[in-house]
Design a protein around this motif. Structure first.
Motif, mmCIF file in Angstrom:
data_model
loop_
_atom_site.group_PDB
_atom_site.id
_atom_site.type_symbol
_atom_site.label_atom_id
_atom_site.label_comp_id
_atom_site.label_asym_id
_atom_site.label_seq_id
_atom_site.Cartn_x
_atom_site.Cartn_y
_atom_site.Cartn_z
ATOM 1 N N PRO A 107 0.826 -1.210 0.000
ATOM 2 C CA PRO A 107 0.000 0.000 0.000
ATOM 3 C C PRO A 107 0.862 1.262 0.000
ATOM 4 O O PRO A 107 1.934 1.296 0.605
ATOM 5 N N GLU A 108 0.377 2.276 -0.698
ATOM 6 C CA GLU A 108 1.105 3.553 -0.755
ATOM 7 C C GLU A 108 0.861 4.353 0.522
ATOM 8 O O GLU A 108 -0.278 4.473 0.961
ATOM 9 N N PRO A 109 1.919 4.929 1.100
ATOM 10 C CA PRO A 109 1.712 5.779 2.271
ATOM 11 C C PRO A 109 0.971 7.073 1.912
ATOM 12 O O PRO A 109 0.283 7.657 2.740
ATOM 13 N N TYR A 110 1.110 7.503 0.649
ATOM 14 C CA TYR A 110 0.371 8.666 0.142
ATOM 15 C C TYR A 110 0.262 8.517 -1.377
ATOM 16 O O TYR A 110 1.094 7.855 -2.002
ATOM 17 N N PRO A 111 -0.762 9.105 -2.000
ATOM 18 C CA PRO A 111 -0.947 8.950 -3.449
ATOM 19 C C PRO A 111 0.286 9.423 -4.229
ATOM 20 O O PRO A 111 0.870 10.465 -3.925
ATOM 21 N N GLY A 112 0.682 8.616 -5.199
ATOM 22 C CA GLY A 112 1.814 8.955 -6.047
ATOM 23 C C GLY A 112 3.167 8.551 -5.500
ATOM 24 O O GLY A 112 4.187 8.704 -6.176
ATOM 25 N N HIS A 113 3.210 8.015 -4.253
ATOM 26 C CA HIS A 113 4.481 7.642 -3.626
ATOM 27 C C HIS A 113 5.281 6.659 -4.484
ATOM 28 O O HIS A 113 6.503 6.804 -4.629
ATOM 29 N N ARG A 114 4.616 5.677 -5.064
ATOM 30 C CA ARG A 114 5.324 4.650 -5.830
ATOM 31 C C ARG A 114 6.161 5.262 -6.947
ATOM 32 O O ARG A 114 7.265 4.818 -7.217
ATOM 33 N N PHE A 115 5.635 6.282 -7.581
ATOM 34 C CA PHE A 115 6.332 6.860 -8.735
ATOM 35 C C PHE A 115 7.411 7.859 -8.343
ATOM 36 O O PHE A 115 8.174 8.301 -9.189
ATOM 37 N N THR A 116 7.527 8.190 -7.059
ATOM 38 C CA THR A 116 8.674 8.987 -6.614
ATOM 39 C C THR A 116 9.910 8.099 -6.535
ATOM 40 O O THR A 116 11.032 8.591 -6.504
ATOM 41 N N CYS A 117 9.703 6.777 -6.502
ATOM 42 C CA CYS A 117 10.797 5.809 -6.406
ATOM 43 C C CYS A 117 11.185 5.237 -7.762
ATOM 44 O O CYS A 117 12.114 4.437 -7.845
ATOM 45 N N ALA A 118 10.447 5.590 -8.804
ATOM 46 C CA ALA A 118 10.647 4.948 -10.110
ATOM 47 C C ALA A 118 10.637 5.993 -11.219
ATOM 48 O O ALA A 118 9.592 6.562 -11.519
ATOM 49 N N PRO A 119 11.781 6.241 -11.846
ATOM 50 C CA PRO A 119 11.780 7.152 -12.988
ATOM 51 C C PRO A 119 10.886 6.583 -14.094
ATOM 52 O O PRO A 119 10.904 5.375 -14.354
ATOM 53 N N TYR A 120 10.101 7.435 -14.710
ATOM 54 C CA TYR A 120 9.200 6.994 -15.770
ATOM 55 C C TYR A 120 8.987 8.109 -16.779
ATOM 56 O O TYR A 120 9.356 9.264 -16.555
ATOM 57 N N ARG A 121 8.396 7.735 -17.898
ATOM 58 C CA ARG A 121 7.990 8.697 -18.915
ATOM 59 C C ARG A 121 6.629 8.247 -19.429
ATOM 60 O O ARG A 121 6.250 7.082 -19.253
ATOM 61 N N ILE A 122 5.903 9.133 -20.046
ATOM 62 C CA ILE A 122 4.600 8.782 -20.610
ATOM 63 C C ILE A 122 4.803 8.366 -22.066
ATOM 64 O O ILE A 122 5.388 9.098 -22.861
ATOM 65 N N VAL A 123 4.357 7.155 -22.386
ATOM 66 C CA VAL A 123 4.439 6.609 -23.741
ATOM 67 C C VAL A 123 3.077 6.031 -24.074
ATOM 68 O O VAL A 123 2.530 5.241 -23.288
ATOM 69 N N ASP A 124 2.525 6.416 -25.187
ATOM 70 C CA ASP A 124 1.255 5.839 -25.627
ATOM 71 C C ASP A 124 0.178 6.009 -24.553
ATOM 72 O O ASP A 124 -0.619 5.107 -24.295
ATOM 73 N N ALA A 125 0.195 7.154 -23.875
ATOM 74 C CA ALA A 125 -0.797 7.558 -22.861
ATOM 75 C C ALA A 125 -0.738 6.745 -21.570
ATOM 76 O O ALA A 125 -1.714 6.696 -20.825
ATOM 77 N N VAL A 126 0.422 6.100 -21.283
ATOM 78 C CA VAL A 126 0.597 5.392 -20.018
ATOM 79 C C VAL A 126 2.017 5.606 -19.491
ATOM 80 O O VAL A 126 2.939 5.844 -20.268
ATOM 81 N N PRO A 127 2.197 5.514 -18.165
ATOM 82 C CA PRO A 127 3.549 5.621 -17.619
ATOM 83 C C PRO A 127 4.353 4.361 -17.917
ATOM 84 O O PRO A 127 3.862 3.245 -17.746
ATOM 85 N N VAL A 128 5.588 4.559 -18.369
ATOM 86 C CA VAL A 128 6.503 3.468 -18.675
ATOM 87 C C VAL A 128 7.740 3.658 -17.796
ATOM 88 O O VAL A 128 8.328 4.742 -17.770
ATOM 89 N N LEU A 129 8.115 2.614 -17.067
ATOM 90 C CA LEU A 129 9.265 2.700 -16.172
ATOM 91 C C LEU A 129 10.559 2.729 -16.983
ATOM 92 O O LEU A 129 10.773 1.898 -17.869
#
Length: 192
Positions: A107-129
């Motif tokens: 579970p995330e401690p706060y919304p969006g926490h998971r993506f602070t730990c994982a660099p990503y970019r948006i490709v084809d309208a979705v986040p890609v790690l």
């Protein structure tokens, strides 16, 4: 017992005639834990930002049309979000990314926490790690009930991959691939 079965039993040290366990939830958990699987992170986009979950129940389904499937717990918040968005990505994690797999599994401690730990970019309208070995971006083709899970069939709209060791999940532990002693190309099963 056939000679091949005798050889296999001798190689594993197990008796082929072991009695099967009753089909209980605990027996299933123990048996399912013996199915090795690549560790993936399934991602999608919401109006509030990216969402994602760790998943090991992911499989290729069809080459023509290009389809894969993901099984997600019915209670998963990411499942509800990818259904709403209609698009998702399957990111295969490389070996050495246990912490990232763990972050997306809990579970995330706060919304969006998971993506602070994982660099990503948006490709084809979705986040890609950014560190993923393989990425499939997909449109939700169909969903099917599957007991306490939902089977999501995705039509693959783009794919990218590069060489590397995948992170695996087996017997409730993260693992790496290793060549089996004595394996030869001629011993490899043919894929149909």
């Amino acid at each position: 017992m056939s000679s091949a079965a005798t050889r296999d039993a001798a190689a594993t040290g197990r008796d082929e005639a072991a009695a099967p366990a009753a089909v209980t939830i605990q027996a299933l958990r123990e048996a399912f834990a013996q199915l090795p699987a690549a560790v993936t992170v399934v991602t999608t986009l919401t109006p509030d930002g990216p969402a994602g979950m760790t998943a090991s129940a992911v499989s290729s389904l069809s080459l023509d049309p290009p389809l894969l499937l993901v099984c997600a717990a019915n209670t998963s918040g990411t499942l509800a979000r990818l259904r709403a968005h209609g698009r998702f990505a399957v990111n295969t994690l490389p070996a050495g990314h246990r912490r990232l797999a763990h972050t997306f599994a809990n579970p995330e401690p706060y919304p969006g926490h998971r993506f602070t730990c994982a660099p990503y970019r948006i490709v084809d309208a979705v986040p890609v790690l950014s560190d993923a070995l393989t990425v499939f971006t997909c449109a939700v083709e169909q969903t099917h009930p599957g007991g306490d899970h939902t089977i999501v069939v995705g039509r693959i709209t783009a794919v990218s991959h590069h060489a590397g060791q995948p992170l695996l999940w087996h017997a409730r532990s993260y693992r790496r691939l290793a060549p089996a002693a004595g394996d030869h190309l001629s011993d490899q099963p043919r894929r149909s």
